[in-house]
Design an enzyme around this catalytic site. Structure first.
Site, PDB file in Angstrom:
ATOM      1  N   CYS A   1     -11.098  -2.285  14.166  1.00  0.00           N
ATOM      2  CA  CYS A   1     -11.351  -3.734  14.252  1.00  0.00           C
ATOM      3  C   CYS A   1     -11.491  -4.229  15.688  1.00  0.00           C
ATOM      4  O   CYS A   1     -12.168  -5.225  15.926  1.00  0.00           O
ATOM      5  CB  CYS A   1     -10.238  -4.493  13.555  1.00  0.00           C
ATOM      6  SG  CYS A   1      -9.944  -3.899  11.884  1.00  0.00           S
TER       7      CYS A   1
ATOM      8  N   GLU B   1     -13.542 -12.853  -6.187  1.00  0.00           N
ATOM      9  CA  GLU B   1     -12.200 -12.330  -6.464  1.00  0.00           C
ATOM     10  C   GLU B   1     -11.123 -13.063  -5.677  1.00  0.00           C
ATOM     11  O   GLU B   1      -9.959 -13.063  -6.053  1.00  0.00           O
ATOM     12  CB  GLU B   1     -12.107 -10.833  -6.083  1.00  0.00           C
ATOM     13  CG  GLU B   1     -12.909  -9.886  -6.944  1.00  0.00           C
ATOM     14  CD  GLU B   1     -14.275  -9.597  -6.350  1.00  0.00           C
ATOM     15  OE1 GLU B   1     -14.757 -10.424  -5.545  1.00  0.00           O
ATOM     16  OE2 GLU B   1     -14.873  -8.559  -6.688  1.00  0.00           O
TER      17      GLU B   1
ATOM     18  N   GLU C   1       0.829  -1.197   0.000  1.00  0.00           N
ATOM     19  CA  GLU C   1       0.000   0.000   0.000  1.00  0.00           C
ATOM     20  C   GLU C   1       0.870   1.257   0.000  1.00  0.00           C
ATOM     21  O   GLU C   1       0.561   2.236  -0.675  1.00  0.00           O
ATOM     22  CB  GLU C   1      -0.941  -0.023   1.225  1.00  0.00           C
ATOM     23  CG  GLU C   1      -2.132   0.889   1.079  1.00  0.00           C
ATOM     24  CD  GLU C   1      -3.314   0.448   1.943  1.00  0.00           C
ATOM     25  OE1 GLU C   1      -3.690  -0.737   1.888  1.00  0.00           O
ATOM     26  OE2 GLU C   1      -3.852   1.284   2.673  1.00  0.00           O
TER      27      GLU C   1
ATOM     28  N   GLU D   1       2.278   1.705  -3.411  1.00  0.00           N
ATOM     29  CA  GLU D   1       1.234   2.230  -4.293  1.00  0.00           C
ATOM     30  C   GLU D   1       1.023   3.721  -4.023  1.00  0.00           C
ATOM     31  O   GLU D   1       0.870   4.522  -4.944  1.00  0.00           O
ATOM     32  CB  GLU D   1      -0.075   1.461  -4.054  1.00  0.00           C
ATOM     33  CG  GLU D   1      -1.192   1.870  -5.015  1.00  0.00           C
ATOM     34  CD  GLU D   1      -2.527   1.228  -4.681  1.00  0.00           C
ATOM     35  OE1 GLU D   1      -2.593   0.394  -3.750  1.00  0.00           O
ATOM     36  OE2 GLU D   1      -3.524   1.583  -5.345  1.00  0.00           O
TER      37      GLU D   1
ATOM     38  N   LYS E   1     -15.712 -10.093   7.231  1.00  0.00           N
ATOM     39  CA  LYS E   1     -14.665 -10.954   6.673  1.00  0.00           C
ATOM     40  C   LYS E   1     -15.264 -12.250   6.147  1.00  0.00           C
ATOM     41  O   LYS E   1     -14.724 -12.860   5.233  1.00  0.00           O
ATOM     42  CB  LYS E   1     -13.598 -11.247   7.728  1.00  0.00           C
ATOM     43  CG  LYS E   1     -12.718 -10.055   8.051  1.00  0.00           C
ATOM     44  CD  LYS E   1     -11.682  -9.801   6.973  1.00  0.00           C
ATOM     45  CE  LYS E   1     -10.943  -8.482   7.216  1.00  0.00           C
ATOM     46  NZ  LYS E   1     -10.157  -8.051   6.057  1.00  0.00           N
TER      47      LYS E   1
ATOM     48  N   SER F   1      -7.171   1.752  -2.621  1.00  0.00           N
ATOM     49  CA  SER F   1      -5.918   1.048  -2.877  1.00  0.00           C
ATOM     50  C   SER F   1      -6.219  -0.301  -3.519  1.00  0.00           C
ATOM     51  O   SER F   1      -7.210  -0.956  -3.185  1.00  0.00           O
ATOM     52  CB  SER F   1      -5.191   0.832  -1.550  1.00  0.00           C
ATOM     53  OG  SER F   1      -4.275  -0.222  -1.675  1.00  0.00           O
TER      54      SER F   1
ATOM     55  N   GLU G   1     -16.278 -11.266   2.834  1.00  0.00           N
ATOM     56  CA  GLU G   1     -15.100 -11.054   1.982  1.00  0.00           C
ATOM     57  C   GLU G   1     -14.511 -12.385   1.512  1.00  0.00           C
ATOM     58  O   GLU G   1     -14.182 -12.560   0.332  1.00  0.00           O
ATOM     59  CB  GLU G   1     -14.029 -10.256   2.741  1.00  0.00           C
ATOM     60  CG  GLU G   1     -12.825  -9.908   1.876  1.00  0.00           C
ATOM     61  CD  GLU G   1     -11.714  -9.199   2.646  1.00  0.00           C
ATOM     62  OE1 GLU G   1     -11.473  -9.546   3.816  1.00  0.00           O
ATOM     63  OE2 GLU G   1     -11.082  -8.307   2.069  1.00  0.00           O
TER      64      GLU G   1
END
Lengths: 565, 162
Positions: free
Chosen positions: A503, A366, A279, A282, A358, A319, A361
């Site tokens: 979190c 993907e 990250e 990037e 999660k 990101s 996710e």
């Protein structure tokens, strides 16, 4: 703010700025029962459990009463006790009381108060229409037969998350909490953050339980069960075993998991270090290229889902990094292909997370290779607590054992990913050229840490001034975007975490008030303090783990494109 | 165009109130006055324009008995079931209508979409009990037989016009 003296059950109690009488009563050491009161949410005054009686015998809810000088109230008169018992009895009358087999049993606020007030008999019949059970969401399960209409989920979804997916419908006896048109959660814009389940006092909204699947995998000899443990889990898991919030129990968890039959235990902080490096690189590339800004962090799956559902034009600002969990999963599955071929077992990867999103996710297309998800199963902190307890394991008595090598090692900056501001601080540590303690000290005292819902900091990176914002509680991110659109503010980097406090306050964590969540965050910062390596780029196993992969392979494993063409 | 509802018209009504959240009920009343009911598409459009959750709009729409979320028939029959009408036997009239229109269970609108049957608590015409209104036209001192005759007459007119 109002200041003065109140009389509670005849005793003088000073107040100074408390928002309501309920808070003053609690400060005086009397635990008032409530279902619908949360200090973070608006006052609703619906459950009527916190009623108090004034000198004239007038009864009113203390949550919606302003403290004033000379106010005299009773909290436990005969009438009040009778009312509370009656309210509880009526609630139980329209509640599905199959308590022993309920997901929430033992942790249910209704059960607790019914016990506390000695309600042993329910004289009324439940004639309500049976509403459909909703298990369509990958994160939470709704059982309307257990709803007591306190509205906590409705308010948290609207006020803290800014989604408003569920609300009351109809009125009186037919009232229910539901998505619009009686739809299932999967038919709505629900982002799976699970905060509704975290505030639900009963079993009406619970986290989707996958303990059965976890045990099946552990007991399957053809499977190699490999676990990763997220940062926020270790500082909350001890709460269920009588330990204070914030105590790091990672090493005891490793022993416990091995006793339960797990083959290998790793640390998600390794994945967090991967994320930090990717990250930050990037971010530097965007600085060189001049945008697009602001760059949003991508670790929070509920935040990503929000953008996809409601604000897709900002997906290009996110990101391209996968979340630490998914980076870890992709790398692990890739690394273990050889091992699987060698001994004929299949690697089954379980991630222990503080988060319900999660689960959503991990099921995204993907994050699967040839139809097999990189992370096979996500268990929440509460689920792993239940499994440890089911095994009869006394976690505090466990010997200490470090996570396995090589992916059991993460830097201090990976550990703080579990709290609001942590991701931004990790990236800042990587980007700032000064690698001495001074930088760490400076960042520690910067607004990147703290509990305000929106915090901003300005850092000097090699002569360029970069503006960072940190935001937690999704509604605050929505408001920040509006301010950016209005041209009032602009930033280079924005860290977003959907859950308040980050979190550590995730919906998969044991239920707790805000102060507990902040103690967990403090526990993460303490772990960072004592970590040998404090920067992702100094993680000694990193180079080894990534050696042998081409740039392209790495990009495929560690990055993802959410933008739909 | 969905179910005969023009979304442009719906948007115009919302805009006539400045798309203000505080006017949610007034907006819904105006739309219902025009189309007799609020379709899911209408509620979603309102939520979008007012920038509130569709669950909130649905919440308000289902709280008030006056809002209908189902399409209504061309003729809305209201059978008064206030105390006076009730004791003067409004229930047999209601039953006769249900039987004639072949309404079953919770069904309120006839299969041909011509009639919607509702009850009201009092029409304020107790001296004329039992009272039935069809599209706001009052029919006093009704009997089940007269009611069925009235329905047959409307059905015949409709068939002739068609």
């Amino acid at each position: 703010m109002a200041k003065g003296i109140m009389y509670i059950n005849g005793q003088r109690v000073p107040f100074d700025g408390e928002p309501n009488v309920l808070a003053v009563i609690r400060k005086a050491g009397i635990e008032m029962p409530t279902f619908c009161y949360y200090s973070d949410l608006s006052v609703y005054g619906a459950c009527r459990m916190c009623v108090v009686e004034d000198e004239r015998g007038k009864i009113d809810t203390s949550c919606s009463m302003q403290p004033r000088d000379g106010l005299s109230i009773k909290t436990n008169s005969a009438r009040l006790l009778k009312h509370r018992r009656m309210i509880l009895e009526l609630m139980l009358a329209s509640h599905n009381c199959n308590c022993t087999i309920c997901e929430k049993s033992g942790d249910c606020h209704l059960q607790e108060l019914a016990l506390q007030f000695g309600v042993r008999n329910v004289r009324f019949e439940d004639n309500r229409e049976v509403l459909p059970f909703d298990d369509s969401s990958p994160a939470v399960v709704r059982d309307p037969s257990k709803c007591i209409l306190c509205g906590d989920c409705v308010r948290v979804c609207e006020e803290t998350i800014g989604m408003g997916v569920i609300d009351f419908a109809k009125r009186g006896y037919n009232m229910q909490v539901t998505p619009a048109f009686g739809r299932t959660l999967s038919q709505t814009n629900c982002i799976s953050c699970g905060q509704c389940s975290a505030v639900c006092p009963t079993g009406a909204i619970t986290v989707y339980n996958q303990i059965g699947a976890a045990w099946r995998a552990i007991h399957d000899t053809s499977k190699r069960v490999v676990v990763q443990i997220a940062p926020a889990v270790r500082v909350a898991v001890g709460e269920a075993f009588g330990l204070p919030s914030g105590k790091n129990m990672l090493d005891q968890m490793v022993t416990a998991l091995k006793l339960m039959g797990v083959d290998e235990v790793y640390d998600t902080t390794f994945g967090a270090d991967l994320t930090t490096i990717q990250e930050a690189e990037e971010f530097k590339a965007r600085l060189a290229a001049g945008g697009p800004f602001p760059m949003f962090t991508s670790c929070c799956p509920a935040w990503i889902k929000y953008l996809e559902n409601e604000n897709p034009k900002y997906l290009k600002n996110v990101s391209s990094c996968k979340s630490p969990m998914e980076m870890f999963g992709a790398l692990l599955k890739e690394k273990y292909q050889a091992k699987d071929a060698e001994d004929g077992r299949t690697t089954y990867h379980i991630a222990i997370m503080p988060c319900t999103a999660k689960k959503m996710e991990a099921a995204r297309p993907e994050f699967a290779t040839d139809g097999v998800p990189d992370v096979d199963l996500v268990l929440t902190t509460q689920e792993i607590i239940d499994m440890i307890k089911e095994s009869g394991i006394q976690l505090p008595q466990m010997e200490l054992e470090s996570p396995d090598t090589p992916f059991g090692f993460g830097s201090g900056s990976g550990v703080i990913f579990g709290t609001t501001g942590g991701v931004a601080e990790a990236v800042a540590r990587y980007c700032l050229p000064d690698k001495t303690k001074n930088t760490l000290r400076k960042l520690e005292l910067s607004p990147l840490r703290g509990e305000e819902s929106i915090r901003e900091a300005t850092l000097d990176v090699g002569g360029t001034e970069i503006r960072i914002a940190v935001v937690h509680g999704l509604i605050n991110a929505q408001n920040l975007i509006k301010r950016i659109e209005a041209g009032e503010v602009n930033y280079h980097l924005i860290e977003v975490m959907t859950c308040p406090t980050g979190c550590v306050g995730g919906a998969g964590q044991p239920i707790g008030r805000r102060d507990k969540k902040l103690e967990r965050a403090a526990g993460l910062y303490t772990t960072d303090k004592t970590a040998i390596f404090k920067r992702a780029e100094f993680n000694p196993v990193m180079d080894d783990a990534l050696a042998g992969y081409s740039e392209e392979q790495l990009h495929h494993m560690l990055h993802v494109n959410y933008v739909k063409e | 165009m969905a179910n005969g509802i023009s979304m442009e018209r719906v948007e115009a009504i919302i805009d006539s109130y400045g798309a203000q959240r505080s006017n949610l009920i007034a907006i819904m009343q105006d739309i219902q006055a025009e189309y007799k009911y609020l379709s899911p598409q209408v509620l979603e459009k309102i939520a979008e324009k007012l920038n509130i959750g569709v669950a909130k709009v649905y919440s308000v729409a289902t709280f008030y008995e006056n809002f209908s979320l189902e399409a209504k028939g061309k003729y809305i029959i209201k059978v008064c079931d206030g105390t006076a009408c009730h004791v003067r036997k409004s229930q047999p009239i209601y039953n006769a209508i249900r039987e004639h229109l072949k309404l079953e269970g919770k069904q309120k609108t006839s299969a041909d979409g011509l009639f919607t049957l509702e009850t009201v608590s009092c029409l304020g015409a107790c001296g004329l009990a039992p009272v039935v209104t069809i599209n706001d036209q009052v029919h006093s001192k009704m009997t089940p037989e007269a009611m069925v005759a009235l329905l047959e007459q409307i059905e015949k007119e409709e068939a002739d016009n068609a």
